[in-house]
Design an enzyme around this catalytic site. Structure first.
Site, mmCIF file in Angstrom:
data_model
loop_
_atom_site.group_PDB
_atom_site.id
_atom_site.type_symbol
_atom_site.label_atom_id
_atom_site.label_comp_id
_atom_site.label_asym_id
_atom_site.label_seq_id
_atom_site.Cartn_x
_atom_site.Cartn_y
_atom_site.Cartn_z
ATOM 1 N N GLU A 292 -12.875 4.327 5.896
ATOM 2 C CA GLU A 292 -12.800 3.567 7.137
ATOM 3 C C GLU A 292 -13.871 3.922 8.147
ATOM 4 O O GLU A 292 -14.121 3.159 9.080
ATOM 5 C CB GLU A 292 -11.407 3.758 7.739
ATOM 6 C CG GLU A 292 -10.347 3.166 6.819
ATOM 7 C CD GLU A 292 -8.958 3.692 7.075
ATOM 8 O OE1 GLU A 292 -8.838 4.760 7.691
ATOM 9 O OE2 GLU A 292 -8.005 3.035 6.666
ATOM 10 N N GLN B 128 0.820 -1.201 0.000
ATOM 11 C CA GLN B 128 0.000 0.000 0.000
ATOM 12 C C GLN B 128 0.859 1.258 0.000
ATOM 13 O O GLN B 128 0.350 2.364 -0.077
ATOM 14 C CB GLN B 128 -0.915 0.004 1.232
ATOM 15 C CG GLN B 128 -1.858 -1.187 1.299
ATOM 16 C CD GLN B 128 -2.676 -1.270 2.579
ATOM 17 O OE1 GLN B 128 -2.842 -2.345 3.122
ATOM 18 N NE2 GLN B 128 -3.201 -0.158 3.075
ATOM 19 N N ARG C 197 -8.905 -1.601 8.045
ATOM 20 C CA ARG C 197 -9.778 -0.533 7.543
ATOM 21 C C ARG C 197 -10.059 0.491 8.635
ATOM 22 O O ARG C 197 -11.209 0.768 8.977
ATOM 23 C CB ARG C 197 -11.083 -1.147 7.039
ATOM 24 C CG ARG C 197 -11.781 -0.313 5.983
ATOM 25 C CD ARG C 197 -12.843 -1.122 5.265
ATOM 26 N NE ARG C 197 -13.485 -0.348 4.231
ATOM 27 C CZ ARG C 197 -14.120 -0.876 3.189
ATOM 28 N NH1 ARG C 197 -14.171 -2.174 3.039
ATOM 29 N NH2 ARG C 197 -14.698 -0.132 2.293
ATOM 30 N N CYS C 198 -9.000 1.052 9.175
ATOM 31 C CA CYS C 198 -9.146 1.956 10.311
ATOM 32 C C CYS C 198 -7.931 2.853 10.379
ATOM 33 O O CYS C 198 -6.827 2.447 10.094
ATOM 34 C CB CYS C 198 -9.244 1.122 11.590
ATOM 35 S SG CYS C 198 -8.711 1.939 13.085
#
Lengths: 290, 167, 788
Positions: free
Chosen positions: C743, C223, C373-374
């Protein structure tokens, strides 16, 4: 995840398949739907030297009625069972159970014979077959023999099938009018093995008296379990809440679940009781055409 | 000992030599270089490897290549001409049914059979019908919407709005 | 409806433009890492430890080397020769690449087998024989903190305990005083369990070292490709790899969610092997390895306390955290933020007193601490505040919606300074909750609940009104290993008015190829369809810190807008030259400049760009390109109001999520379709930890659910039909007023679900449930209360 190397055999006849089984003994495994075996081979929990693929043998996939018996060929896929009009007519339980087995793709491959022959108490068909009082046909070099379902499951992943036998057919007596059947399992998510599962088939007369009953339990015992005392609690009696409660209690007492990620022993026993109650009621409703 | 098999892949007959243990998904990806079919797990759980085998949706990670001998295989590469989208693919695009795209080919192959068996499914039937395919990105709402769109399109009835219901 | 300034043809901000990236994915023509095949490529598989804690007495590779196709087996001792057996973590701790003497968690890498095929590598892996001396592992983080606990990191000279760090923020003394004097104090222990992102694509790479040119191309699932390149240069510089000779390529990524931020040992081993053999080396994890060894998320043990008045005013909060980091602190946080942005835990409420502290501890579990996802530990923070707020409401007998309305920071009080020092940029929390309550029919549901309760039926309504903190971040505070957390955009417009733009971020499904194009379309009036977006190749893209923590829109999205505005400034100059007027006499209207008062005298952006190459003013540089490195002045603070309705089967504990309404405020919306899609997906990754997912270890450190058979990723059947909506309070400091959204739903939804479940069970005195709330846990709680 890749299986260990093996020799692959694809016999064209049952006789050839049995001959191969006899030749290779314990080193051989039968490949049917493969959706229990191949994952185990990928994880290398199973490392057979010979794989005997019976999918190419003609005449093992059928669902038909003959003289009061429904006969299901061992290679019948779960999807075929799910959509069979004949089974829907006699046994609504099959629609209940197949929807809850794994997922649509797996049901396109997984076979009823494999589901039983795997001897796994977590599989769903064993309990259903116990409720329906099915008979398993095993074929070996000396011909075929019938094994009542109550005598089929032996121990952990072991069945009455001999090393050189192949499960070829399941026979289920067509029940009389006034019969209903139902299955449900609690699962953590769709396609999971059961936290607890209960299969019931029963026949009632016009007065609401239970004339015949079979109750099978999924994944709450080391081997698939028929809830005999629960059946006795209802057989010949009126299906009322008192008798159902007793049947539910007996089933929860007679099973022997182990604690795991799905829940404690106590929880599973309690769930067996809940499901016996619900499935008896549902089967009775179906029996009475409600 | 290797086996020689004959398979029809996306309409083209192929003769291949494979190890018996070769998984069908590896045959498709590594030998035939059809990399649209993906691998997402080891346990037949995720459905990313779903293809059609003789028209039935199956998980190609749990079938041996040798078992496909004499059969026909359809992969994502075989369902439409490049440059065109079939109604299911179009449904996904119009309704934002994909994010990372990794589960998408398996999803589409599964839905191909789902809509063949049940051309006008309910939302509930769609959800159960794709329960063997995991998607980690979309939350499934728009995949369901994509299937409804494809269903309408294939039946020749007007499709619902593809605008987001983001009030 | 969202108002758009541009036509659909241009598709600037606010248009639900269909995604540009979709077509290749729909045809199976995405390029994911495992699709890459290079000539002569070798395959790597990794033998792993079956034990959580053991000494390695011997590694016998002789049988493995006999497996046909196996060309090498690499152990820690081999890497030690090159000083590559350890590597730094993002939190400046150290992590083994391959062990030389001790394994610290089950599934840890022990030896890498390299072969000419994937199958041979796996056979070789099975043939590696390792002799272990098993030791008693430390699994429970509380026990690990005991004075008499065995010290795990014996590799660290002088280390006498398992404590990693202590962190605190806020005014401890003042908080104690408020708590002492408060009318009502509620306290709740809660565990936010260890979970795993489990993106459907696992991690992998192809390391391709070219000996002749001393050049490494590293194709990998990352990423953050630029940061990875720098890390490789820092870690492998001593063996001769220097940064200009390293190219990191991140191809299409099959979901990231934070799991593809860290540098895993497999990547490093693949590089080392490629370096030694001169051949490309592919390593692709399988799912079991991914679940069992790759970075976890969460694993925070929290004690939350809230002090307030009987009338329902929140006065102070206090949070104490024990963070289980596994055997090393490999968290993916900004370097100065050990607990990430946990200090957002004061929530959406207006009070001025808070104190938080955290301790981190080593255990014999895999390292990690990634997002799921945070944005950096915000989920843990939101869970703590939204649960304790509900506990407070329950305690004083006030409706949780009313309590929230009473305590919200008011719209007019933004920018608002939180007790832990954050400056919330904007929000309208009252409007969000009001909209959510209307959408779900809150009052009617409460009435229905009263009726249901009379009949003994279990129905619950749960609320979460959360504030997120994303877009890391301003360079004065935010860096990773010293590299400031800016991000970048480079726009090149070609003579015919079509453009390519490149970014330091990397989409993993977020739709950057569409949304970035829309931002540029908005600013320049070039149709988004004519703007090609590229990311993920360090040779071509400008440097950036990557995509995670909902930072792409707040940072790179801002960079795109600013770079486009630089181009617009240039366009104005060219237009003035072409139209022979003063720059001040020109008016910009999407896609063209026209002369004030004479709109027929105009130049389109395409004409202007063409002139930049064919007829540019003397003294001006030719061409039409701009680059911007955007250093955000503040973080952005998306928020949401979520309401969940559940029905519970009393006999079985089964939980049915009947409805879930999510109202999000992510500021100005670039593409409503994509924003809504992100919210859907985030919500499913919220119900997942709330009801299904947890990595479970036994006391010997064995993982009990290391495959997708038992690690329960929700299907379309578990995932409800989400209902979504939005309110907009633009971020005042962001060039396009956007805040980031990917998120928020994952962060905000778990407490809504748990609050609903606890609400359903509350008539029986049940005040809390730890996630994941399973039927079994519900049944057990009811059993303990004598209900079943």
């Amino acid at each position: 995840m890749i299986p260990q190397s093996f020799q692959y055999e694809s016999p064209g006849t049952m006789a050839d398949a049995i001959a191969l089984l006899e030749k290779h003994g314990d080193e051989a495994k039968i490949l049917s739907g493969g959706h229990s075996l191949i994952p185990m081979m990928k994880l290398r929990f199973a490392t057979p030297e010979y794989l005997i693929d019976i999918n190419g043998i003609p005449g093992l996939s059928y669902i038909r009625e003959e003289k009061g018996t429904v006969k299901i060929g061992a290679l019948s896929r779960e999807a075929e069972i799910e959509h069979s009009d004949l089974l829907k007519k006699h046994f609504p339980i099959f629609a209940d159970v197949t929807k809850l087995i794994a997922d649509p793709q797996v049901r396109n491959r997984g076979t009823i014979g494999g589901n039983l022959a795997h001897g796994d108490a977590a599989n769903d068909h064993p309990a259903v077959m116990m409720a329906l009082q099915a008979t398993v046909i095993a074929t070996g070099s000396g011909g075929s023999r019938s094994i009542p379902i109550d005598e089929f499951f032996f121990g952990f992943y072991t069945t009455a099938l001999k090393q050189n036998e192949i499960l070829t057919e399941i026979q289920i007596p067509v029940p009389p009018a006034g019969t209903g059947s139902a299955y449900h399992k609690l699962e953590r998510k769709v396609g999971d093995y059961a936290t607890a599962g209960v299969a019931v088939q029963l026949t009632v007369d016009g007065k609401g008296v239970c004339k015949a009953i079979g109750i099978g339990l999924t994944n709450v015992n080391p081997i698939p379990l028929r809830a005999v005392r629960s059946e006795q609690a209802l057989l010949g009696k009126v299906i009322n809440s008192e008798n159902i409660a007793l049947a539910a209690q007996f089933a929860s007492e007679d099973c022997n679940p182990s604690a795991d990620l799905r829940g404690s022993e106590e929880y599973k026993r309690a769930m067996v009781a809940v499901l016996v109650k619900r499935m008896v009621l549902k089967a009775a409703e179906r029996a009475m055409g409600k | 000992m290797n086996k020689v098999i004959t398979v029809t892949v996306n309409g083209v007959q192929q003769v291949l030599e494979v190890e018996p243990r070769t998984l069908l998904v590896h045959m498709i990806r590594e030998i035939l270089n059809l990399t649209g079919t993906h691998i997402g797990c080891d346990t037949s759980s995720c459905g990313a490897c779903t293809i059609l085998l003789d028209g039935k949706s199956v998980k190609s990670c749990t079938i041996l290549a040798v078992q496909a001998n004499g059969k026909s295989i359809t992969t994502i590469e075989g369902i439409s001409t490049e440059g065109e989208l079939n109604p299911i693919q179009e449904g996904f695009k119009e309704n934002h049914g994909l994010h990372c795209g990794f589960c998408t080919p398996g999803m589409i192959m599964r839905i191909t059979e789902l809509l063949k068996d049940n051309p006008d499914p309910t939302e509930e039937e769609i959800r159960w019908g794709i329960s063997g395919n995991l998607c980690r990105c979309t939350g499934y709402n728009n995949i369901v919407k994509a299937v409804l769109y494809a269903s309408a399109k294939m039946r020749g009835v007007p499709t619902a709005s593809t605008e987001p219901e983001f009030v | 409806m969202i108002q758009c300034k541009t036509s659909k043809e241009i598709s600037g901000m606010g248009h639900s433009m269909k995604r540009k990236e979709d077509v290749r994915f729909l045809h199976g023509k995405g390029h994911y890492i495992d699709d890459l095949k290079l000539p002569g490529m070798l395959y790597m598989d990794i033998a792993r430890s079956p034990y959580a804690y053991a000494k390695i007495k011997n590694i016998d590779i002789s049988e493995a080397m006999k497996v046909p196709g196996v060309v090498a087996v690499v152990t820690g001792k081999d890497l030690e020769k090159y000083n590559l057996h350890w590597m730094p973590t993002l939190m400046s701790d150290t992590q083994m690449v391959l062990p030389t003497d001790t394994v610290m968690y089950q599934a840890q890498e022990v030896a890498a087998v390299i072969a000419t095929s994937r199958y041979a590598a796996r056979d070789g892996r099975e043939a590696v024989k390792v002799e272990y001396e098993v030791m008693k592992p430390v699994i429970d983080p509380f026990k690990a903190m005991h004075a008499d606990a065995p010290v795990l990191r014996t590799d660290k000279p002088g280390k006498k305990d398992n404590h990693i760090w202590h962190w605190e923020v806020g005014d401890k003394a003042k908080t104690e005083k408020v708590f002492k004097d408060a009318e009502v104090v509620v306290k709740q222990d809660m565990y936010i369990p260890r979970i795993h992102v489990s993106s459907i694509e696992t991690c992998g790479c192809v390391a391709d070292y070219d000996k002749v040119n001393n050049h490494l191309t590293m194709y990998m699932t990352t990423q953050a490709p630029h940061a990875i390149r720098t890390v490789i240069a820092l870690v492998a510089g001593h063996v001769g790899l220097s940064e200009e000779k390293i190219r990191v390529v991140s191809p299409d990524i099959g979901g990231g969610f934070g799991g593809k931020v860290p540098v895993y040992p497999g990547y490093v081993i693949a590089i080392a092997v490629s370096f030694l053999t001169g051949k490309p080396v592919k390593w692709i994890e399988d799912r079991s390895e991914n679940l069992q060894a790759d970075s976890f998320a969460r694993d925070y043990h929290i004690t939350a306390e809230l002090a307030g008045t009987r009338a329902g005013k929140i006065q102070a909060t206090r949070f104490k955290v024990l963070a289980d980091h596994g055997y090393t602190d490999a968290s993916a946080n900004p370097s100065k933020f050990h607990t990430g942005l946990f200090s957002i835990a004061t929530g959406s409420y207006d009070y001025d007193t808070a104190y938080m502290e955290a301790d981190a501890v080593y255990t014999n579990k895999p390292p990690g601490g990634v997002a799921y996802r945070c944005s950096f530990r915000v989920t843990e923070a939101v869970h703590a505040i939204e649960r304790i707020t509900d506990r407070f409401a329950f305690e004083i007998g006030m409706d949780p919606a009313r309590l929230r309305m009473k305590n919200f920071i008011k719209k007019e009080d933004f920018p608002w300074k939180s007790p832990t020092g954050w400056i919330y940029d904007s929000g309208d929390y009252h409007a969000g909750l009001k909209k959510a309550m209307e959408a779900i029919g809150y009052d009617a549901l409460r009435k229905e609940q009263i009726e249901k309760r009379k009949k003994g039926e279990l129905m619950g309504i749960g609320i979460s009104t959360f504030t997120e903190i994303v877009g890391a971040g301003p360079s004065k505070d935010f860096d990773i290993l010293g590299i400031k957390m800016f991000d970048s955009a480079e726009i090149r417009v070609h003579p015919t008015g079509k453009a390519i733009a490149r970014f330091g971020t990397k989409s993993q499904g977020q739709g950057h190829e569409t949304t970035y194009a829309q931002i540029i379309a908005e600013e320049l009036g070039i149709p988004a369809a004519n703007i090609q977006i590229e990311e993920g190749d360090t040779d071509t893209a400008p440097y950036g810190l990557g995509t995670y923590a909902s930072r792409s829109t707040p940072t790179a999205g801002a960079a795109a807008a600013v770079a486009a505005r630089k181009l617009r400034d240039k366009a104005r100059k060219i237009a003035a030259y072409l139209l022979e007027v003063s720059e001040d006499d020109l008016v910009w209207e999407t896609g063209k400049f026209y002369v004030k008062g004479a709109p027929e005298k105009s130049k389109t952006i395409q004409e202007i760009v063409f002139a930049a190459y064919t007829n540019h003013p003397q003294g001006m540089q030719a061409g039409f390109e701009a680059t911007h490195y955007y250093d955000p002045p503040n973080l952005t603070f998306p928020s949401g109001a979520y309401i969940c309705v559940v029905d519970i089967d009393k006999e079985t504990g089964a939980i049915h999520v009947r409805r879930f309404v999510a109202i999000d405020d992510c500021g100005h919306i670039i593409n409503p379709m994509i924003v809504q899609g992100q919210v859907h997906g985030g919500l499913t990754q919220g119900i997942a930890p709330a009801m299904y997912e947890e990595l479970i270890y036994d006391e010997d450190g064995n993982i009990l659910n290391g495959t997708l058979m038992d690690y329960l990723v929700p299907t379309a059947v578990e995932s409800p039909k989400w209902e979504t909506g939005h309110v907009v309070t633009p971020s005042p400091h962001h060039p396009i007023g956007a805040k980031g959204v990917g998120e928020s739903p994952t962060v905000g939804s778990p407490p809504a679900i748990v609050n609903a479940i606890v609400d359903a069970l509350s008539p029986y005195g049940i005040k809390h449930m730890d996630i994941p709330v399973t039927p079994f846990k519900v049944w057990k709680a009811l059993k303990e209360k004598g209900v079943v």
